[in-house]
Design a protein around this motif. Structure first.
Motif, short mmCIF file in Angstrom:
data_model
loop_
_atom_site.label_atom_id
_atom_site.label_comp_id
_atom_site.label_asym_id
_atom_site.label_seq_id
_atom_site.Cartn_x
_atom_site.Cartn_y
_atom_site.Cartn_z
N ILE A 93 0.83 -1.21 0.00
CA ILE A 93 0.00 0.00 0.00
C ILE A 93 0.87 1.26 0.00
O ILE A 93 0.61 2.21 -0.75
N LEU A 94 1.90 1.27 0.83
CA LEU A 94 2.78 2.45 0.89
C LEU A 94 3.51 2.64 -0.45
O LEU A 94 3.68 3.77 -0.92
N THR A 95 3.91 1.52 -1.05
CA THR A 95 4.60 1.60 -2.34
C THR A 95 3.66 2.17 -3.40
O THR A 95 4.05 3.00 -4.23
N SER A 96 2.44 1.74 -3.36
CA SER A 96 1.43 2.25 -4.29
C SER A 96 1.23 3.76 -4.10
O SER A 96 1.12 4.53 -5.06
N MET A 97 1.19 4.20 -2.83
CA MET A 97 1.07 5.64 -2.55
C MET A 97 2.26 6.39 -3.15
O MET A 97 2.09 7.44 -3.79
N GLN A 98 3.44 5.87 -2.91
CA GLN A 98 4.65 6.55 -3.36
C GLN A 98 4.70 6.61 -4.88
O GLN A 98 5.03 7.66 -5.46
N GLU A 99 4.37 5.50 -5.56
CA GLU A 99 4.39 5.49 -7.02
C GLU A 99 3.43 6.54 -7.58
O GLU A 99 3.75 7.26 -8.53
N THR A 100 2.26 6.61 -6.98
CA THR A 100 1.27 7.58 -7.46
C THR A 100 1.75 9.00 -7.21
O THR A 100 1.59 9.89 -8.06
N ALA A 101 2.34 9.22 -6.04
CA ALA A 101 2.84 10.56 -5.70
C ALA A 101 3.98 10.97 -6.65
O ALA A 101 3.98 12.08 -7.19
N VAL A 102 4.92 10.06 -6.86
CA VAL A 102 6.06 10.36 -7.73
C VAL A 102 5.56 10.69 -9.14
O VAL A 102 5.98 11.68 -9.75
N ALA A 104 2.86 11.93 -9.98
CA ALA A 104 2.19 13.24 -10.00
C ALA A 104 3.16 14.37 -9.67
O ALA A 104 2.78 15.55 -9.69
N GLY A 105 4.41 14.03 -9.34
CA GLY A 105 5.40 15.08 -9.03
C GLY A 105 5.20 15.71 -7.66
O GLY A 105 5.59 16.85 -7.45
N VAL A 106 4.61 14.97 -6.73
CA VAL A 106 4.44 15.51 -5.37
C VAL A 106 5.19 14.63 -4.37
O VAL A 106 5.54 13.50 -4.67
N GLN A 107 5.42 15.17 -3.19
CA GLN A 107 6.12 14.42 -2.14
C GLN A 107 5.22 14.24 -0.91
O GLN A 107 4.45 15.14 -0.56
N ILE A 108 5.36 13.08 -0.28
CA ILE A 108 4.65 12.81 0.98
C ILE A 108 5.62 13.19 2.09
O ILE A 108 6.61 12.49 2.32
N SER A 186 -2.64 16.21 -13.86
CA SER A 186 -1.92 16.64 -15.06
C SER A 186 -2.89 17.04 -16.17
O SER A 186 -2.64 18.00 -16.92
N LEU A 187 -4.03 16.35 -16.25
CA LEU A 187 -5.06 16.78 -17.21
C LEU A 187 -5.57 18.18 -16.85
O LEU A 187 -5.71 19.06 -17.72
N VAL A 188 -5.82 18.39 -15.57
CA VAL A 188 -6.29 19.71 -15.13
C VAL A 188 -5.21 20.78 -15.41
O VAL A 188 -5.53 21.89 -15.84
N ASN A 189 -3.96 20.40 -15.20
CA ASN A 189 -2.88 21.34 -15.47
C ASN A 189 -2.87 21.76 -16.95
O ASN A 189 -2.69 22.94 -17.28
#
Lengths: 322, 322
Positions: A93-102, A104-108, A186-189
């Motif tokens: 789950i944490l890996t999935s969070m990190q992959e999604t964050a990376v 999107a170019g954001v940091q947890i 990214s679509l919104v951007n």
């Protein structure tokens, strides 16, 4: 707790702000407008076709920031763990969070972990909060919606809610329904960078398209009219909804949003959206109108040409979906 | 859900940012440094002498912001409710959150509510996230701690953990122990406004004074020495700890913090703290030293003059305390 932090959370979310282990993450901001949001996630089951609670917790908060027109910057991650929760599931789950964050170019950058007794918390509940920055000129809200705006959605409806429900109930239907769970930022951007006058955006999560449009129409004190024939719904979703007695208009999505733009900007909006993987199905589904009898009225023109008013459902059609 | 929002949450937290009902709260910020933090609260029982889960959820996040030297600005409130949770208790908790927020001069501007089945979530779990602004020149962190710094705490130890535990277990001791749960941000603001060179501050929550000092010393790669006789502990806390076999140095507090300042600033620090209701007991409890054998070593000089090293406890002495 220290071990959990040192062996799982820090190495997976690996970044200097988190590694500083301060009570707060501290980072520079430029003058402007800040968007701030939060959501807790209690989806059951934790893993489902197309995603998991971790991906959902990151996408959901990114999308809430994106809907305000903000560029997401930083997220928090707060875990409530059930005693005995499998560490391999936590890692996944944490890996999935990190992959999604990376991606999107954001940091947890900061977080918290609490443990509750066995039998509480269904394994894991996750809260994420997020901050993002806005272009000061482009604040979006329901008050900006105007009569004659067109209503556009980016994608077909109902996949997230059905995918989770089918996984949870263990129905033995043959189907190809995956959650639409996705980061829309990214679509919104792309839309924000194009010279499009967006009046309002809203993601179609709990309560689906119908509830979201009613909320927008009520808040804008206008009426909305949407065309059933124009609303994309995957064939498998449509068939399963018929069998199970659900209405796809009320099912939660996690990668769909609606936006209101002036009719004169519709073509350009669709052009920008069609270029993005999450906007390929973007289409106009209706129009904003002056409210005649009732502010906040949303009417659906059915495929037989009959108009019917949409209501807010009492209670959730599908609980524990996000 | 709509009803809960309209009849409870909106009227109690009443402010324009929340009332806008957007996916994110949007507000202006000036250029500078932003502090961002979050915590989930699962305290059991929900109400205890000196506070409740709502007050705790606001104070805890305010304190995390304050410890970074930031002035708190805005909070979120995310609720996970157990189906059937008494609305009068919810009202009491939300009111307590709002009173604490108002008294700290911050607003609860966005949030989320999820409902889980009966038997989960012990009534209510609360997550708060917060943002605050910092004076750019005054970033505090463990790396700033220096040998010869003095270690000061503001108040007596152990009240929060014991108050919650006694209430939960229903022990029939006669005692006067109330949680120290309090918003430290105004005391910290007084310190930040005075011309004091604070190197680091940390609130003494989970794991108490001992765990916090070990974390600071490890991160600073220095050694700390504290004097047991200098550490204020209420007589009732001391007696109950003896009876129950707890060590007040490891019990969670919710209104205590430690700070490291240069010895030359100690007098001025104490003077500022003593003027504030939450700093009346402020006192020097020890010194920072160069690490000789072991970085991160924290030694306690007992009342008999014997030095003993403090260890991180494995597991929590008292779970579900915050």
């Amino acid at each position: 707790m220290q071990q959990l932090l040192d062996e799982y959370i820090q190495p997976i979310f690996d970044n200097p702000l988190l590694a500083a282990k301060n009570d707060s993450a501290v980072f520079p901001v430029t003058a402007g407008q800040l968007a701030f949001t939060t959501d807790s996630y209690v989806v059951k089951p934790l893993f489902f076709p197309g995603g998991d609670i971790g991906k959902l917790a990151v996408c959901g908060t990114l999308n809430d920031l994106a809907m305000s027109g903000a560029k997401p910057l930083y997220l928090t991650c707060s875990l409530i763990l059930e005693e005995g929760f499998a560490l391999k599931d936590l890692r996944r789950i944490l890996t999935s969070m990190q992959e999604t964050a990376v991606s999107a170019g954001v940091q947890i950058v900061t977080g918290d972990t609490k443990v509750v007794e066995h039998g509480k918390a269904d394994g894991i509940y996750i809260n994420t909060a997020g901050v993002g920055i806005l272009d000061t000129e482009k604040t979006l809200n329901t008050k900006a919606i105007q009569a004659d705006d067109v209503i556009i959605i980016n994608s077909d409806l109902g996949r997230h809610g059905l995918a989770v429900m089918l996984e949870r109930e263990g129905f033995d239907f043959e189907h190809h329904i995956h959650s639409d769970c996705a980061d829309l930022s990214s679509l919104v951007n792309d839309l924000m960078q194009a010279d499009i006058k967006i009046h309002c955006m809203r993601d179609l999560t709990r309560g689906g398209l119908a509830s979201t449009l009613i909320e927008l129409a009520v808040s804008a004190k206008l009426a909305f009219e949407i065309q059933q024939a124009a609303i994309p719904v995957h064939d498998d979703v449509r068939s399963l909804c018929e069998i199970l007695g659900f209405d796809p208009l009320y099912i939660a999505n996690e990668g769909c949003f609606a936006l209101c733009v002036p009719a004169s900007h519709a073509k350009q909006t669709l052009k920008v959206m069609h270029r993005h993987p999450l906007g390929k199905q973007a289409t106009i589904i209706g129009q904003v109108k002056q409210a005649i009898e009732q502010e906040g009225y949303v009417s659906l023109i059915t495929e037989f040409g009959i108009a019917r008013g949409l209501d807010l459902l009492s209670g959730e059609q599908l609980p524990r979906i996000c």
